[in-house]
Design an enzyme around this catalytic site. Structure first.
Site, mmCIF file in Angstrom:
data_model
loop_
_atom_site.group_PDB
_atom_site.id
_atom_site.type_symbol
_atom_site.label_atom_id
_atom_site.label_comp_id
_atom_site.label_asym_id
_atom_site.label_seq_id
_atom_site.Cartn_x
_atom_site.Cartn_y
_atom_site.Cartn_z
ATOM 1 N N HIS A 43 0.861 -1.186 0.000
ATOM 2 C CA HIS A 43 0.000 0.000 0.000
ATOM 3 C C HIS A 43 0.899 1.239 0.000
ATOM 4 O O HIS A 43 1.138 1.844 1.048
ATOM 5 C CB HIS A 43 -0.905 -0.018 1.230
ATOM 6 N N GLU A 70 -2.672 -1.621 -3.112
ATOM 7 C CA GLU A 70 -3.748 -0.820 -2.537
ATOM 8 C C GLU A 70 -3.381 0.656 -2.571
ATOM 9 O O GLU A 70 -2.199 1.009 -2.464
ATOM 10 C CB GLU A 70 -3.966 -1.209 -1.068
ATOM 11 N N HIS A 190 -7.977 -5.419 7.573
ATOM 12 C CA HIS A 190 -7.718 -4.357 8.552
ATOM 13 C C HIS A 190 -7.972 -4.883 9.965
ATOM 14 O O HIS A 190 -9.097 -5.139 10.355
ATOM 15 C CB HIS A 190 -8.546 -3.092 8.324
#
Length: 237
Positions: A43, A70, A190
């Site tokens: 990410h 991401e 998450h």
């Protein structure tokens, strides 16, 4: 079986804290795949405080499983995606100064923007996933954009489950059921951890993939990376 994609951002954070190349991000990416992970996630953020844009380019030669990138689909990020051609791009509405991802997309309000981005991904043959809260209208909105998958934002589940509230899974179950009805694939991520991943997996129908980084790396400090990767794989079967 649900696939495990290991987010290696925290490895880059540790490396960057001293400069140089220790730990070696590319070796870790190769190792987690060798240990059994079915994907690698990164990410990159605009300030490159952990994953650097060059890391994404370098990882292309290393990741032979699924490569998931991401980020917020700003121009520079999407240029990187189209240069590196990952298996999947996960669209996340990060603020520039966000410490970590903290909300899913409003897929209704941002329908036109997301639809345009996803259409570009389809032209390139890149699978698209939209990071969303477990809100039914947001799942329906994701379908309207043409996305292939959603990624359920699981922080609230993890928080409540840690407090003993197992009913926190219910909105995620409903979101997953709707996603299946609409033909959307289901990812999640998450704050998922060894403590909660088996419960989450057992209750979410059609869960295709989880992306786990912070907890997995932290757990590996005590139990070892190879051991922890295999513990996750066993819990996801």
């Amino acid at each position: 079986m649900t696939k495990l994609s290991v987010n290696i951002n925290k490895i880059a954070t540790l490396r960057n804290s001293r400069g140089g190349n220790v730990p070696d991000l590319l070796k870790v990416a190769a190792d987690v795949q060798r240990f059994g992970a079915q994907g690698v996630t990164i990410h990159p953020r605009p300030d490159e405080r952990h994953i650097k844009y060059q890391d994404a380019r370098d990882l292309v030669a290393v990741v032979y499983t699924e490569f998931n990138i991401e980020g917020n689909p700003k121009d520079r990020f999407m240029d990187l995606v189209f240069e590196t051609m990952p298996t999947q791009v996960t669209l996340v509405p990060d603020a520039v100064d966000a410490l970590t991802s903290n909300a899913g997309w409003d897929t209704v309000k941002n329908k036109a923007f997301l639809t345009e981005v996803i259409a570009e991904c389809k032209l390139k043959g890149i699978r698209s996933s939209i990071f969303v809260d477990p809100v039914l209208s947001m799942i329906e909105g994701a379908r309207e954009t043409g996305a292939d998958r959603i990624e359920l934002y699981t922080e609230e589940f993890a928080l409540q489950y840690g407090r003993g509230n197992e009913r926190a899974i219910e909105p995620y179950v409903q979101a997953a059921l709707l996603a299946q009805q609409l033909g959307l694939g289901i990812n999640a991520g998450h704050d998922l951890s060894l403590e909660n991943i088996a419960f989450f997996k057992q209750h979410i129908p059609g869960l295709l993939e989880v992306s786990i980084g912070h907890a997995l790396i932290a757990e590996s400090l005590y139990m070892g990376l190879e051991n922890v990767v295999n513990m996750y794989i066993n819990k996801l079967q």
